[in-house]
Design a protein around this motif. Structure first.
Motif, PDB file in Angstrom:
ATOM      1  N   ASP A  42      -2.634  11.665   1.798  1.00  0.00           N
ATOM      2  CA  ASP A  42      -2.079  10.681   2.729  1.00  0.00           C
ATOM      3  C   ASP A  42      -0.558  10.569   2.626  1.00  0.00           C
ATOM      4  OD1 ASP A  42      -4.638  10.160   3.537  1.00  0.00           O
ATOM      5  OD2 ASP A  42      -4.858   8.294   2.404  1.00  0.00           O
ATOM      6  N   GLU A  76      -4.092  -0.154  -4.127  1.00  0.00           N
ATOM      7  CA  GLU A  76      -3.419  -1.001  -3.144  1.00  0.00           C
ATOM      8  C   GLU A  76      -3.178  -2.400  -3.705  1.00  0.00           C
ATOM      9  OE1 GLU A  76      -4.153  -2.650   1.418  1.00  0.00           O
ATOM     10  OE2 GLU A  76      -5.325  -0.960   0.638  1.00  0.00           O
ATOM     11  N   THR A 127       1.303   7.025  -0.646  1.00  0.00           N
ATOM     12  CA  THR A 127       0.231   6.050  -0.449  1.00  0.00           C
ATOM     13  C   THR A 127      -0.359   5.667  -1.803  1.00  0.00           C
ATOM     14  OG1 THR A 127      -0.318   6.980   1.712  1.00  0.00           O
ATOM     15  CG2 THR A 127      -1.985   5.603   0.660  1.00  0.00           C
ATOM     16  N   ASP A 134       0.786  -1.235   0.000  1.00  0.00           N
ATOM     17  CA  ASP A 134       0.000   0.000   0.000  1.00  0.00           C
ATOM     18  C   ASP A 134       0.819   1.287   0.000  1.00  0.00           C
ATOM     19  OD1 ASP A 134       0.990  -0.364   2.523  1.00  0.00           O
ATOM     20  OD2 ASP A 134      -0.925  -0.167   3.563  1.00  0.00           O
ATOM     21  N   GLU A 135       2.163   1.191   0.070  1.00  0.00           N
ATOM     22  CA  GLU A 135       2.976   2.402   0.120  1.00  0.00           C
ATOM     23  C   GLU A 135       4.260   2.253  -0.691  1.00  0.00           C
ATOM     24  OE1 GLU A 135       1.929   4.314   4.516  1.00  0.00           O
ATOM     25  OE2 GLU A 135       3.762   3.129   4.268  1.00  0.00           O
TER      26      GLU A 135
END
Length: 286
Positions: free
Chosen positions: A251, A275, A271, A203-204
């Motif tokens: 984010d 995802e 972010t 996710d990052e």
């Protein structure tokens, strides 16, 4: 190039060898596709096998979002095939938004076809310039509805399955790419760039730049946009370009940490909007 022929490419496993453009006749159509026939013969000769065979990987399935252009990768599935990773092919697969159960190995072929049920299936050109992870079709493929990892569907592989059965007479080996620790993913080595390095999780994405000691937040100008990132330190641009995939700007954050060598590290956390996607590069030139 004649209207009766099409161009496809061979990507050698040896990255020092150039990507080769090849041509073949369109006359066989889907049932007797020349690319599949040629790829199978090539892999059979390489492996000294009694049977011609190859594995077909759908990089981009035909959808309205990509003007019904399907792109497929052909690799060897025969015993004795090369186990050396084809780094250029692996990057191309992930650039289409796919993750991988394993790296792509050995020499591969890549071709494109127009596949709209309202019209006859037809091979169209795929050139050496298309075999770049930053090619426009890759960017389309990884977007929702673009036919790649963000818009793919196993049910849309029907044409490839039929193609494999018609040409070989044997069971199809059609696969859709799926996850492996590549490109700084989940503990894999960081990807090194001229400006620093980056890693990623599901996710990052975290980018790390070495900056002079004493650098303050006010000395750093960072712009987060959905599809772009720009980073300047003390007025010098470090990163500026189009991101591999979309992010959630609100984010995203950055921090500074003291490094062991007396300098500081600028740590930027992005972010992912999608995802679970695997990025194969951070930015391309805007």
């Amino acid at each position: 190039m004649s209207d009766n022929t099409f161009t496809y490419v061979k990507i050698p496993v040896n990255s020092e060898e150039p990507i080769e453009e090849l041509s073949a006749s369109k006359s066989g159509g889907l049932e007797k596709d020349a690319l599949v026939k040629n790829a199978k013969a090539y892999f059979q000769q390489q492996s000294n096998s009694d049977q011609p065979s190859c594995e077909i990987m759908a990089l981009s399935i035909p959808l309205p979002g990509n003007q019904y252009r399907a792109v497929s990768l052909y690799s060897s599935d025969l015993p004795g095939a090369s186990t050396k990773e084809n780094e250029r092919a692996t990057k191309l697969v992930t650039a289409c938004g796919h993750s991988l159960p394993k790296a792509i190995c050995g020499d591969v072929f890549i071709g494109r076809a127009y596949d709209n049920e309202e019209f006859e299936w037809e091979r169209v050109d795929f050139r050496a310039s298309d075999a770049s992870p930053t090619a426009a079709w890759c960017r389309v493929a990884r977007q929702k509805g673009g036919g790649g990892g963000q818009g793919g569907s196993a049910s849309s592989l029907n044409s490839l399955v039929q193609q494999q059965m018609n040409v070989s007479g044997g069971p199809p080996h059609v696969v859709a790419p799926q996850t492996q620790a590549l490109y700084g993913m989940d503990g894999a080595p960081a990807v090194v760039e001229d400006w620093g390095s980056w890693t990623q999780s599901a996710d990052e994405v975290e980018a790390k730049l070495s900056i002079p000691s004493g650098t303050k937040s006010k000395d750093c100008k960072i712009s987060f946009k959905r599809n772009q990132l720009s980073v300047a330190v003390h007025g010098e641009t470090k990163i500026s370009g189009i991101l591999f995939s979309a992010i959630v700007p609100d984010d995203c954050t950055f921090t500074m940490e003291d490094a062991k060598d007396g300098t500081r590290d600028l740590c930027i956390t992005l972010t992912k909007a999608n995802e679970g996607s695997t990025w194969s590069f951070l930015t391309e030139t805007a």
